[in-house]
Design a protein around this motif. Sequence first.
Motif, short mmCIF file in Angstrom:
data_model
loop_
_atom_site.label_atom_id
_atom_site.label_comp_id
_atom_site.label_asym_id
_atom_site.label_seq_id
_atom_site.Cartn_x
_atom_site.Cartn_y
_atom_site.Cartn_z
N ALA A 55 0.83 -1.21 0.00
CA ALA A 55 0.00 0.00 0.00
C ALA A 55 0.87 1.26 0.00
O ALA A 55 0.58 2.23 -0.72
N ASP A 56 1.93 1.25 0.80
CA ASP A 56 2.85 2.40 0.82
C ASP A 56 3.47 2.62 -0.56
O ASP A 56 3.61 3.75 -1.02
N HIS A 57 3.85 1.52 -1.19
CA HIS A 57 4.45 1.61 -2.53
C HIS A 57 3.47 2.21 -3.53
O HIS A 57 3.81 3.10 -4.30
N LEU A 58 2.23 1.74 -3.50
CA LEU A 58 1.22 2.22 -4.45
C LEU A 58 0.88 3.70 -4.24
O LEU A 58 0.50 4.39 -5.19
N SER A 59 1.03 4.17 -3.02
CA SER A 59 0.71 5.58 -2.75
C SER A 59 1.68 6.53 -3.44
O SER A 59 1.40 7.73 -3.55
N SER A 60 2.81 6.01 -3.91
CA SER A 60 3.79 6.88 -4.58
C SER A 60 3.45 7.13 -6.05
O SER A 60 4.04 8.00 -6.68
N PHE A 61 2.49 6.38 -6.59
CA PHE A 61 2.14 6.53 -8.01
C PHE A 61 1.08 7.61 -8.19
O PHE A 61 0.11 7.69 -7.44
N GLN A 62 1.28 8.41 -9.23
CA GLN A 62 0.32 9.45 -9.59
C GLN A 62 0.02 9.34 -11.08
O GLN A 62 0.87 8.92 -11.86
N PRO A 63 -1.19 9.73 -11.50
CA PRO A 63 -1.54 9.66 -12.93
C PRO A 63 -0.86 10.76 -13.73
O PRO A 63 -1.44 11.82 -13.96
N THR A 64 0.38 10.52 -14.13
CA THR A 64 1.16 11.54 -14.83
C THR A 64 1.46 11.15 -16.28
O THR A 64 2.11 11.92 -16.99
N LEU A 65 1.00 9.98 -16.71
CA LEU A 65 1.27 9.52 -18.07
C LEU A 65 0.02 9.68 -18.93
O LEU A 65 -1.09 9.40 -18.47
N MET A 66 0.20 10.13 -20.16
CA MET A 66 -0.91 10.26 -21.12
C MET A 66 -2.09 10.98 -20.48
O MET A 66 -3.24 10.55 -20.57
N THR A 67 -1.82 12.07 -19.82
CA THR A 67 -2.84 12.78 -19.07
C THR A 67 -3.95 13.34 -19.95
O THR A 67 -5.08 13.54 -19.48
N GLU A 68 -3.64 13.56 -21.24
CA GLU A 68 -4.69 14.08 -22.13
C GLU A 68 -5.82 13.05 -22.30
O GLU A 68 -6.99 13.43 -22.42
N GLU A 69 -5.49 11.77 -22.27
CA GLU A 69 -6.54 10.74 -22.34
C GLU A 69 -7.38 10.74 -21.07
O GLU A 69 -8.61 10.61 -21.13
#
Length: 205
Positions: A123-137
């Motif tokens: 859970a700690d690991h997953l909290s580091s991810f943010q939606p920063t790829l292909m944001t236009e989609e």
Amino acid sequence: MADTDFNAQVRETILHLLAEANRVPFLFVGSGMSRRYMGAEDWDGLLKWVCENAGSPMKPYFQYKLTAESEGDGKKNTVYPHIASLMERDFLDAINQPKFADWVETHRAEFESGISPMKIYIADHLSSFQPTLMTEELDILRKATRHVAGVITTNYDGLMESVFPKYDVYIRQEDLLFSPLMGIGEIYKIHGSATDPSSMVINER
């Protein structure tokens, strides 16, 4: 057939089916969305990440996987929980390493309440991810909020909450069974959520 022709055909087929159904669709979201827009791992990748990052006495991931496959029925939906159960025993020993000392102290109360340390680590690991790829989609999907009744997802991360921030989120089975569900504007996280590690469906237990 060219990719553009194929994509156009798929688009037309989907639009036709939606028009015929005459109702707002539910989205079913799997790990492909999190990989595409956040670079997060799927179930297999998460377990492998734990092995590679926790250190001794964790074994190489392939050993757990081969053991689980030899002991189980070979089905994907049972082999991964079995792999995680095998890994958890070694992970409990791994967190005795000095590098885990601060992390263990931070989460001691959660461990003492019975929450799996490996689930909290994931859970700690997953909290580091943010939606920063292909944001236009993703921006296009956000604009479609009123055209999406709700979301059913097997993902633990918060991607769908970031896309549909006004939707009600249901995590635990009791939430689904005993809450007054509207069937619209809701996100159902059927494998649990990283915001509540105890809810995460990872191991056999």
